[in-house]
Design an enzyme around this catalytic site. Structure first.
Site, PDB file in Angstrom:
ATOM      1  N   HIS A 218       0.873  -1.184   0.000  1.00 59.57           N
ATOM      2  CA  HIS A 218       0.000   0.000   0.000  1.00 59.57           C
ATOM      3  C   HIS A 218       0.910   1.233   0.000  1.00 59.57           C
ATOM      4  O   HIS A 218       1.612   1.485  -0.974  1.00 59.57           O
ATOM      5  CB  HIS A 218      -0.929  -0.094   1.220  1.00 59.57           C
ATOM      6  N   HIS A 257      -2.018  -1.857 -10.261  1.00 58.99           N
ATOM      7  CA  HIS A 257      -3.044  -1.311  -9.382  1.00 58.99           C
ATOM      8  C   HIS A 257      -4.253  -2.217  -9.405  1.00 58.99           C
ATOM      9  O   HIS A 257      -4.593  -2.770 -10.443  1.00 58.99           O
ATOM     10  CB  HIS A 257      -3.441   0.110  -9.817  1.00 58.99           C
ATOM     11  N   ASP A 308       2.578   5.946  -6.623  1.00 58.01           N
ATOM     12  CA  ASP A 308       3.787   5.915  -5.802  1.00 58.01           C
ATOM     13  C   ASP A 308       5.080   5.962  -6.605  1.00 58.01           C
ATOM     14  O   ASP A 308       6.130   6.297  -6.052  1.00 58.01           O
ATOM     15  CB  ASP A 308       3.780   4.647  -4.927  1.00 58.01           C
TER      16      ASP A 308
HETATM   17  C1  LIG Z   1      -0.984  -2.840  -6.225  1.00 50.89           C
HETATM   18  C2  LIG Z   1      -1.048  -4.363  -6.248  1.00 50.89           C
HETATM   19  C3  LIG Z   1      -0.937  -4.875  -4.794  1.00 50.89           C
HETATM   20  C4  LIG Z   1      -2.371  -4.790  -6.850  1.00 50.89           C
HETATM   21  O1  LIG Z   1      -2.412  -6.138  -6.657  1.00 50.89           O
HETATM   22  P1  LIG Z   1      -3.521  -7.170  -7.184  1.00 50.89           P
HETATM   23  O2  LIG Z   1      -4.656  -6.486  -7.824  1.00 50.89           O
HETATM   24  O3  LIG Z   1      -3.797  -8.044  -6.031  1.00 50.89           O
HETATM   25  O4  LIG Z   1      -2.735  -7.877  -8.304  1.00 50.89           O
HETATM   26  P2  LIG Z   1      -1.766  -9.110  -8.098  1.00 50.89           P
HETATM   27  O5  LIG Z   1      -0.721  -8.798  -7.060  1.00 50.89           O
HETATM   28  O6  LIG Z   1      -2.621 -10.325  -7.864  1.00 50.89           O
HETATM   29  O7  LIG Z   1      -1.081  -9.175  -9.507  1.00 50.89           O
HETATM   30  C5  LIG Z   1      -1.701  -9.705 -10.698  1.00 50.89           C
HETATM   31  C6  LIG Z   1      -0.599 -10.133 -11.647  1.00 50.89           C
HETATM   32  O8  LIG Z   1       0.180  -8.994 -12.035  1.00 50.89           O
HETATM   33  C7  LIG Z   1       1.508  -9.097 -11.562  1.00 50.89           C
HETATM   34  N1  LIG Z   1       1.908  -7.842 -10.987  1.00 50.89           N
HETATM   35  C8  LIG Z   1       1.092  -6.942 -10.370  1.00 50.89           C
HETATM   36  N2  LIG Z   1       1.803  -5.907  -9.947  1.00 50.89           N
HETATM   37  C9  LIG Z   1       3.081  -6.150 -10.308  1.00 50.89           C
HETATM   38  C10 LIG Z   1       4.272  -5.442 -10.138  1.00 50.89           C
HETATM   39  N3  LIG Z   1       4.291  -4.275  -9.508  1.00 50.89           N
HETATM   40  N4  LIG Z   1       5.402  -5.967 -10.630  1.00 50.89           N
HETATM   41  C11 LIG Z   1       5.382  -7.142 -11.263  1.00 50.89           C
HETATM   42  N5  LIG Z   1       4.286  -7.868 -11.461  1.00 50.89           N
HETATM   43  C12 LIG Z   1       3.145  -7.380 -10.977  1.00 50.89           C
HETATM   44  C13 LIG Z   1       1.461 -10.162 -10.473  1.00 50.89           C
HETATM   45  O9  LIG Z   1       2.714 -10.800 -10.302  1.00 50.89           O
HETATM   46  C14 LIG Z   1       0.405 -11.073 -11.003  1.00 50.89           C
HETATM   47  O10 LIG Z   1       0.977 -11.850 -12.037  1.00 50.89           O
HETATM   48  P3  LIG Z   1       0.589 -13.380 -12.198  1.00 50.89           P
HETATM   49  O11 LIG Z   1      -0.882 -13.393 -12.505  1.00 50.89           O
HETATM   50  O12 LIG Z   1       1.468 -13.821 -13.322  1.00 50.89           O
HETATM   51  O13 LIG Z   1       0.915 -14.011 -10.883  1.00 50.89           O
HETATM   52  C15 LIG Z   1       0.109  -4.953  -7.081  1.00 50.89           C
HETATM   53  O14 LIG Z   1       0.043  -4.436  -8.403  1.00 50.89           O
HETATM   54  C16 LIG Z   1       1.451  -4.673  -6.449  1.00 50.89           C
HETATM   55  O15 LIG Z   1       1.880  -5.424  -5.570  1.00 50.89           O
HETATM   56  N6  LIG Z   1       2.166  -3.591  -6.907  1.00 50.89           N
HETATM   57  C17 LIG Z   1       3.410  -3.240  -6.308  1.00 50.89           C
HETATM   58  C18 LIG Z   1       3.172  -2.483  -5.014  1.00 50.89           C
HETATM   59  C19 LIG Z   1       2.647  -1.101  -5.252  1.00 50.89           C
HETATM   60  O16 LIG Z   1       3.130  -0.371  -6.102  1.00 50.89           O
HETATM   61  N7  LIG Z   1       1.670  -0.720  -4.434  1.00 50.89           N
HETATM   62  C20 LIG Z   1       1.068   0.608  -4.480  1.00 50.89           C
HETATM   63  C21 LIG Z   1      -0.337   0.547  -4.972  1.00 50.89           C
HETATM   64  S1  LIG Z   1      -0.990   2.166  -5.222  1.00 50.89           S
END
Ligand SMILES: CC(C)(COP(=O)(O)OP(=O)(O)OC[C@H]1O[C@@H](n2cnc3c(N)ncnc32)[C@H](O)[C@@H]1OP(=O)(O)O)[C@@H](O)C(=O)NCCC(=O)NCCS
Length: 379
Positions: A218, A257, A308
């Site tokens: 987050h 996201h 971010d």
């Molecule tokens: C924001 C976030 C938690 C959203 O998560 P989510 O909707 O639950 O999506 P998931 O984590 O399940 O990811 C879905 C797919 O995209 C990939 N993915 C998502 N964000 C990614 C990232 N930042 N880098 C690499 N791969 C990513 C995941 O590995 C997953 O791939 P897979 O299906 O091959 O396993 C996720 O994109 C993330 O962890 N981002 C990095 C942290 C971040 O920047 N957070 C700030 C949010 S404002």
């Protein structure tokens, strides 16, 4: 199978903000974030979120004066700060201090609507002072008292860095605060609303929200993004670094996201600010590395930067230490959290979802003296 992560679940109604993830649009109270980022200020957005309309000039002056007048922190917290500065991380300090601040709030345990609005403004006003005092202590510098003549963003930079910022830098910070101020039912806001729904108090709800924001999935992502930029260090190293990280199934912080499936509209402004601040300070290295990362991540994974990612280089260009980037997100989101808590109180029902039980059934209870340690666990 329930929706893991509650992805499609609508868990609250709100008049505060709205997102169209497919089109990459964000509104506060129906106002487009692009208009707010270019024309509004953090003080005005704070009023907007708490009153659900834009202020007149005299109302804006009044809320600005209220915020400026509430910046001082209690003697208790000021005395606690040297210890907190030595012993805790900035987000843990905020969690502890904002919880402790409840004891010194003049409205005490009054849960009335007017009292909660005053508590909300105090929380918005005091959070920057706490953060700046913490940083001054841990770097053995004199604490700088709030200057009531300065707007919210400029005053924070002055208290933190020891000198009044130039207008462009202060405005750039102000824009980032506008962009971070609210964002529908994100994890920390949901946490705050769940706590408020038990009719617990405003400070408890905010303490929970800070705790949720602390995590790297987050609010912690802006700090992780900055660490990544520093680890890479040179635009020529971007491609190998990102490809290696992805090959090891590691996430690239500041990308992806849950709701936006296209460009996060906040990233559009932060990208511009990152370039402008870099150019103004004669150091575009962090912007160039960021831009290159954006291209490689798009080519490799089809992912867009979120709020971010470019916030990291923007704050770095202002001289803000990396571990204060998530707390700055918190001081902006304080406007949204407190507005959501008040909205929850105004039309409350306890938030209490169901869970699906997937453990063993019909277990036979064995008295402790008869257990041999090899208890059968039904799969
Ligand atoms: C924001 C976030 C938690 C959203 O998560 P989510 O909707 O639950 O999506 P998931 O984590 O399940 O990811 C879905 C797919 O995209 C990939 N993915 C998502 N964000 C990614 C990232 N930042 N880098 C690499 N791969 C990513 C995941 O590995 C997953 O791939 P897979 O299906 O091959 O396993 C996720 O994109 C993330 O962890 N981002 C990095 C942290 C971040 O920047 N957070 C700030 C949010 S404002």
């Amino acid at each position: 199978m329930p929706d893991k992560g509650l992805e499609e679940v609508v868990a609250a109604q709100t008049k505060l903000s709205d997102i169209d993830g497919k089109l990459g649009r964000l509104w506060y109270v129906g106002y487009d974030i692009h208009d707010l980022a270019t024309q509004s200020t953090f003080e005005e957005v704070t009023f907007l979120l708490h009153h659900l309309r834009l202020p007149t000039q005299s109302e804006l002056d009044e809320v600005s004066e209220q915020l400026a007048g509430e910046r001082d922190i209690s003697g208790f917290l000021a005395a606690l700060m040297p210890t907190l500065a030595q012993q805790t991380s900035p987000m843990s300090m905020l969690r502890t201090s904002l919880s402790a601040a409840s004891a010194y709030d003049p409205d005490g345990w009054d849960q009335g609507a007017e009292a909660n609005l005053r508590k909300a403004l105090r929380l918005v006003a005091k959070t920057p002072t706490l953060l700046a005092a913490y940083h001054r202590h841990r770097t053995d510098q004199d604490v700088i008292l709030p200057n009531p003549k300065l707007p919210h963003a400029a005053n924070f930079l002055a208290m933190l860095l020891g000198e009044e910022p130039d207008q462009d830098t202060a405005r750039a910070l102000d824009i980032t605060l506008v962009l971070y101020a609210d964002h529908t039912l994100n994890a920390s806001t949901f946490t705050a609303r769940v706590i408020a729904s038990t009719l617990s108090d405003m400070h408890s709800a905010i303490t929970g929200a800070i705790s949720a924001l602390k995590g790297p999935l987050h609010g912690g992502a802006n700090e992780e993004a900055m660490k990544m930029l520093e680890e890479i260090g040179d635009v020529d190293r971007v491609e190998a670094y990102i490809k290696d990280r992805l090959a090891r199934k590691q996430k690239i912080m500041g990308f992806g996201h849950r709701v936006y499936k296209t460009e996060d509209p906040r990233a559009t402004h932060l990208r511009r600010l990152s370039r402008e601040l870099g150019e103004r300070h004669g150091d575009t290295r962090w912007f160039e590395i960021s831009e290159r990362i954006e291209k490689v991540v798009m080519d490799e994974k089809g992912l867009y930067p979120n709020v971010d990612f470019y916030a990291a280089s923007v704050y770095h260009s202002m001289g803000i230490p990396t571990d204060l980037m998530t707390p700055i997100f918190a001081l902006a989101r304080m406007a949204g959290w407190t507005a959501h808590v008040r909205e929850q109180y105004a039309d409350n029902r306890l938030i209490r979802p169901e869970s699906e039980y997937i453990g063993p059934l019909d277990q036979h209870y064995v008295p402790v003296e008869e257990r041999d340690g090899s208890s059968e666990v039904a799969s």
